[in-house]
Design an enzyme around this catalytic site. Structure first.
Site, PDB file in Angstrom:
ATOM      1  N   GLY A  11       0.786  -1.233   0.000  1.00 39.41           N
ATOM      2  CA  GLY A  11       0.000   0.000   0.000  1.00 39.41           C
ATOM      3  C   GLY A  11       0.815   1.279   0.000  1.00 39.41           C
ATOM      4  O   GLY A  11       0.304   2.338   0.383  1.00 39.41           O
ATOM      5  N   ASN A  13       1.813   2.975  -2.585  1.00 36.45           N
ATOM      6  CA  ASN A  13       1.212   3.902  -3.561  1.00 36.45           C
ATOM      7  C   ASN A  13      -0.067   4.520  -2.999  1.00 36.45           C
ATOM      8  O   ASN A  13      -0.327   5.705  -3.205  1.00 36.45           O
ATOM      9  CB  ASN A  13       0.940   3.195  -4.885  1.00 36.45           C
ATOM     10  N   ARG A  60     -12.743 -16.329 -11.930  1.00 31.50           N
ATOM     11  CA  ARG A  60     -12.506 -14.887 -12.024  1.00 31.50           C
ATOM     12  C   ARG A  60     -13.795 -14.107 -12.253  1.00 31.50           C
ATOM     13  O   ARG A  60     -13.971 -13.010 -11.746  1.00 31.50           O
ATOM     14  CB  ARG A  60     -11.527 -14.577 -13.163  1.00 31.50           C
ATOM     15  N   ARG A  86      -4.394  -8.774  -9.413  1.00 35.13           N
ATOM     16  CA  ARG A  86      -5.241  -9.753 -10.094  1.00 35.13           C
ATOM     17  C   ARG A  86      -5.642  -9.235 -11.465  1.00 35.13           C
ATOM     18  O   ARG A  86      -6.120  -8.101 -11.596  1.00 35.13           O
ATOM     19  CB  ARG A  86      -6.539 -10.007  -9.308  1.00 35.13           C
ATOM     20  N   ASN A 102      -4.336   2.468 -13.719  1.00 31.39           N
ATOM     21  CA  ASN A 102      -3.393   1.539 -13.087  1.00 31.39           C
ATOM     22  C   ASN A 102      -2.004   2.148 -13.073  1.00 31.39           C
ATOM     23  O   ASN A 102      -1.629   2.867 -13.995  1.00 31.39           O
ATOM     24  CB  ASN A 102      -3.359   0.235 -13.905  1.00 31.39           C
ATOM     25  N   HIS A 104       1.747   0.873 -13.302  1.00 22.35           N
ATOM     26  CA  HIS A 104       2.476  -0.338 -13.688  1.00 22.35           C
ATOM     27  C   HIS A 104       3.980  -0.088 -13.597  1.00 22.35           C
ATOM     28  O   HIS A 104       4.463   0.932 -14.099  1.00 22.35           O
ATOM     29  CB  HIS A 104       2.099  -0.754 -15.124  1.00 22.35           C
ATOM     30  N   THR A 136      -7.571  -1.130 -20.070  1.00 17.96           N
ATOM     31  CA  THR A 136      -8.406  -1.714 -21.126  1.00 17.96           C
ATOM     32  C   THR A 136      -8.314  -3.235 -20.974  1.00 17.96           C
ATOM     33  O   THR A 136      -7.449  -3.725 -20.233  1.00 17.96           O
ATOM     34  CB  THR A 136      -7.895  -1.300 -22.522  1.00 17.96           C
ATOM     35  N   LEU A 139      -4.161  -6.516 -21.241  1.00 20.66           N
ATOM     36  CA  LEU A 139      -3.347  -6.270 -20.056  1.00 20.66           C
ATOM     37  C   LEU A 139      -2.226  -5.260 -20.318  1.00 20.66           C
ATOM     38  O   LEU A 139      -1.407  -5.442 -21.208  1.00 20.66           O
ATOM     39  CB  LEU A 139      -2.740  -7.606 -19.597  1.00 20.66           C
TER      40      LEU A 139
END
Ligand code: NHR
Ligand code: GAR
Length: 209
Positions: A11, A13, A60, A86, A102, A104, A136, A139
């Site tokens: 955590g 970020n 999922r 995930r 996100n 990355h 989107t 991935l």
């Protein structure tokens, strides 16, 4: 702007977002791992937290449906993946289309997926970094909002490189959210992100040394 933040672990970020005192409301923090330290951190700050353990779901699609229902209770304007580990179903991503970002840990489109720092070292790249992007279904391929580049040193290990990248993540993720909350991010028809009223190279952070 009301946000829900998804995490899986430490955590840091999330902490950077909270420390930046952005003009946003963090309505809830949700982790797929019940033991995530980020949940403790959020709770200490008085934020609603939820653990939704993915191992308790048969697949999922069912897990993502439960996650969506939980998130939608808060009616957020946006959802932030801040170290969320995930892969999300197309149905989830499409439900939050344009409302999901996100962080990355690589300079996309290089090194999508996991273990990015070890892979960067194995390739011998001299510059590495991180990317904030809209999510989107494909991935780690969504429209890029901002990137930060850091040098790779000859004696780097995956951990030392990860630490340098992480410090950069803590700068660009709050920045991206600030722009988003100000309504300055426009995804163009060509799939690229335009920063409204930008005055230079604001969408690239270059770290030397
Ligand atoms: N989902 C979609 N559809 N699109 C993206 O761009 C996504 C996404 C879900 C997560 C974050 C991403 C990253 O920044 C993200 C982007 C997890 C994995 C992964 O392989 C890959 C990429 C990302 C997050 N997860 C394994 C899985 O089976 C589990 C790995 C583990 O638990 O250690 O889901 O890197
Ligand atoms: C960060 O480096 C983030 O970019 C990365 O995990 C770390 C989470 O740290 N995300 C991924 O690898 C997504 N697959 P944090 O929990 O301290 O923010």
């Amino acid at each position: 702007m009301k946000l829900v933040v998804l995490i899986s672990g430490r955590g840091s970020n999330l902490n950077a977002i909270l420390d930046a005192a952005l003009p946003v409301e963090i309505a809830a923090v949700i982790s797929n791992r019940p033991t995530a330290d980020g949940l403790t951190l959020a709770r200490r700050r008085g934020i609603a937290t939820h653990a939704l353990d993915h191992t308790q779901y048969p697949n999922r699609a069912d897990f993502d449906a439960a996650l969506m229902a939980l998130i939608d209770n808060y009616q957020p304007d946006g959802v932030v993946l801040a170290g969320y580990m995930r892969i999300l179903t197309d149905a989830f991503v499409e439900h939050y289309s344009g409302r999901l970002i996100n962080i990355h840990p690589s300079l996309l489109p290089s090194f999508p997926g996991i273990h990015t720092h070890a892979r960067a070292l194995a390739e011998g790249v001299r510059v590495h970094g991180c990317t904030v992007h809209f999510v989107t279904p494909q991935l780690d391929h969504g429209p890029i909002i901002v990137q930060a580049a850091v040098p790779v040193r000859a004696d780097d290990t995956p951990d030392s490189l990860a630490a340098r990248v992480l410090a950069a993540e803590h700068q660009v993720l709050p920045q991206a959210i600030r722009w988003w909350a100000a309504g300055r991010l426009v995804v163009q028809n060509d799939g690229r992100v335009n920063l409204r009223d930008a005055d230079g190279s604001e969408q690239a952070l270059l770290i030397y040394g």
